[in-house]
Design a protein around this motif. Structure first.
Motif, PDB file in Angstrom:
ATOM      1  N   THR A   1      66.728   9.021 106.058  1.00  0.00           N
ATOM      2  CA  THR A   1      66.146   9.667 104.997  1.00  0.00           C
ATOM      3  C   THR A   1      67.087  11.227 105.037  1.00  0.00           C
ATOM      4  O   THR A   1      65.582  11.991 104.538  1.00  0.00           O
ATOM      5  CB  THR A   1      65.134  10.021 106.084  1.00  0.00           C
ATOM      6  OG1 THR A   1      64.732  10.707 106.847  1.00  0.00           O
ATOM      7  CG2 THR A   1      63.679   8.639 107.012  1.00  0.00           C
ATOM      8  N   ALA A   2      68.080  11.238 105.170  1.00  0.00           N
ATOM      9  CA  ALA A   2      68.777  12.789 105.088  1.00  0.00           C
ATOM     10  C   ALA A   2      68.158  13.790 106.014  1.00  0.00           C
ATOM     11  O   ALA A   2      68.248  14.932 104.894  1.00  0.00           O
ATOM     12  CB  ALA A   2      68.971  12.231 103.702  1.00  0.00           C
TER      13      ALA A   2
ATOM     14  N   GLY B   1      62.036  21.546 103.079  1.00  0.00           N
ATOM     15  CA  GLY B   1      61.991  20.035 101.942  1.00  0.00           C
ATOM     16  C   GLY B   1      59.674  19.404 102.915  1.00  0.00           C
ATOM     17  O   GLY B   1      59.424  20.276 103.530  1.00  0.00           O
ATOM     18  N   GLU B   2      59.725  18.985 102.384  1.00  0.00           N
ATOM     19  CA  GLU B   2      58.467  17.929 102.339  1.00  0.00           C
ATOM     20  C   GLU B   2      58.184  16.762 102.563  1.00  0.00           C
ATOM     21  O   GLU B   2      60.173  15.744 102.049  1.00  0.00           O
ATOM     22  CB  GLU B   2      57.834  18.217 101.513  1.00  0.00           C
ATOM     23  CG  GLU B   2      58.649  17.767  99.393  1.00  0.00           C
ATOM     24  CD  GLU B   2      57.281  18.267  98.807  1.00  0.00           C
ATOM     25  OE1 GLU B   2      57.485  18.058  97.459  1.00  0.00           O
ATOM     26  OE2 GLU B   2      56.908  19.186  98.984  1.00  0.00           O
ATOM     27  N   ALA B   3      57.314  15.648 103.326  1.00  0.00           N
ATOM     28  CA  ALA B   3      57.330  14.040 103.615  1.00  0.00           C
ATOM     29  C   ALA B   3      57.285  13.349 101.716  1.00  0.00           C
ATOM     30  O   ALA B   3      57.391  14.193 101.169  1.00  0.00           O
ATOM     31  CB  ALA B   3      56.056  14.253 103.782  1.00  0.00           C
ATOM     32  N   GLY B   4      58.134  12.578 101.831  1.00  0.00           N
ATOM     33  CA  GLY B   4      58.558  11.406 100.693  1.00  0.00           C
ATOM     34  C   GLY B   4      57.858  10.675 101.321  1.00  0.00           C
ATOM     35  O   GLY B   4      57.661  10.256 102.084  1.00  0.00           O
TER      36      GLY B   4
ATOM     37  N   GLU C   1      59.790  10.243 105.738  1.00  0.00           N
ATOM     38  CA  GLU C   1      58.964   9.911 104.918  1.00  0.00           C
ATOM     39  C   GLU C   1      58.269   9.063 105.613  1.00  0.00           C
ATOM     40  O   GLU C   1      58.658   7.992 106.711  1.00  0.00           O
ATOM     41  CB  GLU C   1      60.420   8.381 104.953  1.00  0.00           C
ATOM     42  CG  GLU C   1      61.546   9.003 103.663  1.00  0.00           C
ATOM     43  CD  GLU C   1      62.943   8.482 102.875  1.00  0.00           C
ATOM     44  OE1 GLU C   1      63.325   8.863 102.465  1.00  0.00           O
ATOM     45  OE2 GLU C   1      63.200   7.646 103.510  1.00  0.00           O
ATOM     46  N   GLY C   2      56.961   8.688 104.881  1.00  0.00           N
ATOM     47  CA  GLY C   2      56.315   8.416 105.307  1.00  0.00           C
ATOM     48  C   GLY C   2      55.662   6.292 104.750  1.00  0.00           C
ATOM     49  O   GLY C   2      56.248   6.596 103.829  1.00  0.00           O
TER      50      GLY C   2
ATOM     51  N   PHE D   1      53.290  17.330 112.827  1.00  0.00           N
ATOM     52  CA  PHE D   1      54.831  16.583 113.326  1.00  0.00           C
ATOM     53  C   PHE D   1      55.912  17.063 111.365  1.00  0.00           C
ATOM     54  O   PHE D   1      56.838  18.319 111.671  1.00  0.00           O
ATOM     55  CB  PHE D   1      55.410  14.801 113.024  1.00  0.00           C
ATOM     56  CG  PHE D   1      56.629  14.767 112.720  1.00  0.00           C
ATOM     57  CD1 PHE D   1      57.275  14.673 114.307  1.00  0.00           C
ATOM     58  CD2 PHE D   1      56.839  14.419 111.781  1.00  0.00           C
ATOM     59  CE1 PHE D   1      58.898  14.504 113.682  1.00  0.00           C
ATOM     60  CE2 PHE D   1      57.892  13.884 111.533  1.00  0.00           C
ATOM     61  CZ  PHE D   1      58.924  13.679 113.030  1.00  0.00           C
ATOM     62  N   VAL D   2      54.995  17.317 110.769  1.00  0.00           N
ATOM     63  CA  VAL D   2      55.060  17.402 109.017  1.00  0.00           C
ATOM     64  C   VAL D   2      56.009  19.173 109.351  1.00  0.00           C
ATOM     65  O   VAL D   2      56.663  19.310 108.618  1.00  0.00           O
ATOM     66  CB  VAL D   2      53.822  17.196 108.380  1.00  0.00           C
ATOM     67  CG1 VAL D   2      55.195  17.705 106.525  1.00  0.00           C
ATOM     68  CG2 VAL D   2      54.270  15.486 108.455  1.00  0.00           C
ATOM     69  N   GLU D   3      54.837  19.986 109.487  1.00  0.00           N
ATOM     70  CA  GLU D   3      54.382  20.983 110.282  1.00  0.00           C
ATOM     71  C   GLU D   3      55.633  21.579 111.525  1.00  0.00           C
ATOM     72  O   GLU D   3      56.856  22.428 110.311  1.00  0.00           O
ATOM     73  CB  GLU D   3      53.568  21.707 110.443  1.00  0.00           C
ATOM     74  CG  GLU D   3      52.215  20.968 109.487  1.00  0.00           C
ATOM     75  CD  GLU D   3      50.676  22.083 110.248  1.00  0.00           C
ATOM     76  OE1 GLU D   3      51.281  22.292 111.405  1.00  0.00           O
ATOM     77  OE2 GLU D   3      49.968  22.360 109.487  1.00  0.00           O
ATOM     78  N   ALA D   4      56.060  21.147 112.536  1.00  0.00           N
ATOM     79  CA  ALA D   4      57.253  21.317 113.528  1.00  0.00           C
ATOM     80  C   ALA D   4      58.143  21.334 112.523  1.00  0.00           C
ATOM     81  O   ALA D   4      59.465  21.938 112.316  1.00  0.00           O
ATOM     82  CB  ALA D   4      56.719  21.008 114.284  1.00  0.00           C
TER      83      ALA D   4
END
Length: 385
Positions: free
Chosen positions: A169-170, A312-315, A174-175, A302-305
């Motif tokens: 996911t680089a 970056g952010e989730a995509g 990715e959700g 998980f996203v926060e950590a």
């Protein structure tokens, strides 16, 4: 081309994760030939006293038994697509001047496997109980998939509150994933000698409207739980004809539909049938997608950590991945791993070495953080015993 497999993998306690990645990549493991690598992974995990090790075929599972409040699953496939002169690996300079590791599997997905194996060995007391899964046959048909085999035969091995699949996911998150299906759209004609074509009916000519509908099709972009999933409907193959002097009596156009995870497989197939109304349409393969699940408390943690380390952010995940198998088990799951997915399966497959290290640090930070609250999803029922 390659000598016998090494006797062992390097010890992660004294080996950089990039060196471990290189060692794993240099053991060829094209789908169907994973045994040598599975043996090496199993042997390494068996040397860790804090892990219980299980095996089914060439899928190796290791798990802690620490009685933590949560259990998470970290999974990755150990097979690759065929080698195209791109092994053994090489250390090179990437297009941006950064050091990269070049070679088959560096992106899809042995760098992710190395991250997981490194942490499995070097985190004896994580803040969460962890189940590590290294599975076979991902790059081939779904009925051969090692993770699917374990889901069917040993679902308790995969029980947990949250799962992370180490697909490239680089270094982003990715959700979920799109669903995918394949259909054959057929036309029928009548054979004849091509010198007397008027005596027959050309099935290949009748396929022109199928291709026209595909050319005019506008794929949707669908919002699912705050993430925009791009769909696609494309011809991926066409076949027909008997001989160079015969009018063909059948033509088949193979079509692949990538659909947003808000739709079921049945709904997606019905949409494809509507697109090709008037033609014979046969479903040949299909797998539902997975919703992002990012609203789950564990996923938010998980996203926060992870983003605290990587930025970056989730995509969304546009391709289908095995997160869908965890979704079937009721376990929210995301994709997270090093490597640009655009380079997956490419002859010049390469991953930035610093990205491997960053993903390792981020995942280690999350796993090391204790969780005080009780789990909100099913566990394997063994914690605290």
């Amino acid at each position: 081309m390659f000598g016998p497999a090494p006797d062992r993998l390097p010890d992660p306690a004294t080996t950089d994760v990039v060196a471990l990645t290189r060692a794993i990549c240099d053991v060829p493991s094209v789908s169907g030939d994973e045994t040598a690598l599975a043996d090496l992974i199993e042997a390494l995990l068996l040397s860790a006293p804090h892990l219980e090790v299980l095996r089914d075929g060439d899928t190796v599972v290791a798990r802690t038994r620490l009685g933590r409040a949560q259990r998470v699953v970290i999974a990755g496939h150990i097979d690759t697509v065929p080698i195209q002169g791109n092994l053994p690996t090489q250390e090179r300079t990437g297009p941006d001047g950064e050091p990269v590791l070049w070679g088959r599997g560096t992106v899809d997905m042995k760098a992710g496997v190395a991250v997981a194996l490194h942490l499995a060995m070097t985190l004896p007391e994580p803040g969460k109980d962890v189940t590590w899964v290294f599975y076979d046959h991902e790059e081939v048909s779904a009925d051969e998939n090692g993770l699917g085999r374990v889901v069917a035969a040993h679902p308790d091995w995969l029980a947990g509150d949250f799962a992370v699949l180490g697909e490239p996911t680089a270094g982003g998150i990715e959700g979920g994933c799109n669903g995918t299906l394949r259909v054959d759209v057929r036309t029928h004609g009548t054979t004849a000698h091509s010198a007397r074509a008027w005596r027959g009916h050309n099935a290949i000519h009748d396929a022109a409207p199928i291709l026209d509908r595909l050319a005019r099709y506008v794929p949707a972009e669908v919002d699912v739980d705050g993430l925009a999933y791009r769909e696609g409907l494309n011809a991926v193959g066409i076949s027909g004809g008997i001989a160079g002097n015969m009018i063909p009596d059948e033509c088949t156009v193979s079509v692949n539909y990538r659909f947003a995870p808000s739709a079921t497989l049945e709904q997606a197939f019905e949409h494809v049938r509507e697109v090709f109304d008037g033609f014979e349409v046969t479903l040949t393969d299909g797998s539902a997608g997975a919703r992002p699940g990012l609203d789950h408390p564990v996923a938010r943690q998980f996203v926060e950590a992870i983003t605290a380390v990587t930025g970056g952010e989730a995509g969304p995940k546009y391709g289908w991945t095995d997160v869908a198998r965890f979704t079937e088990l009721g376990i929210p799951a995301v994709n997270f791993g090093p490597g640009d997915p655009m380079l997956a399966h490419a002859d010049d497959e390469q991953v930035a070495t610093e990205q491997i290290r960053t993903c390792t640090r981020a995942l280690a930070a999350w796993l090391s953080t204790p969780t005080a609250s009780a789990p909100q999803a099913a566990t394997d029922g063994t914690e605290g015993r």
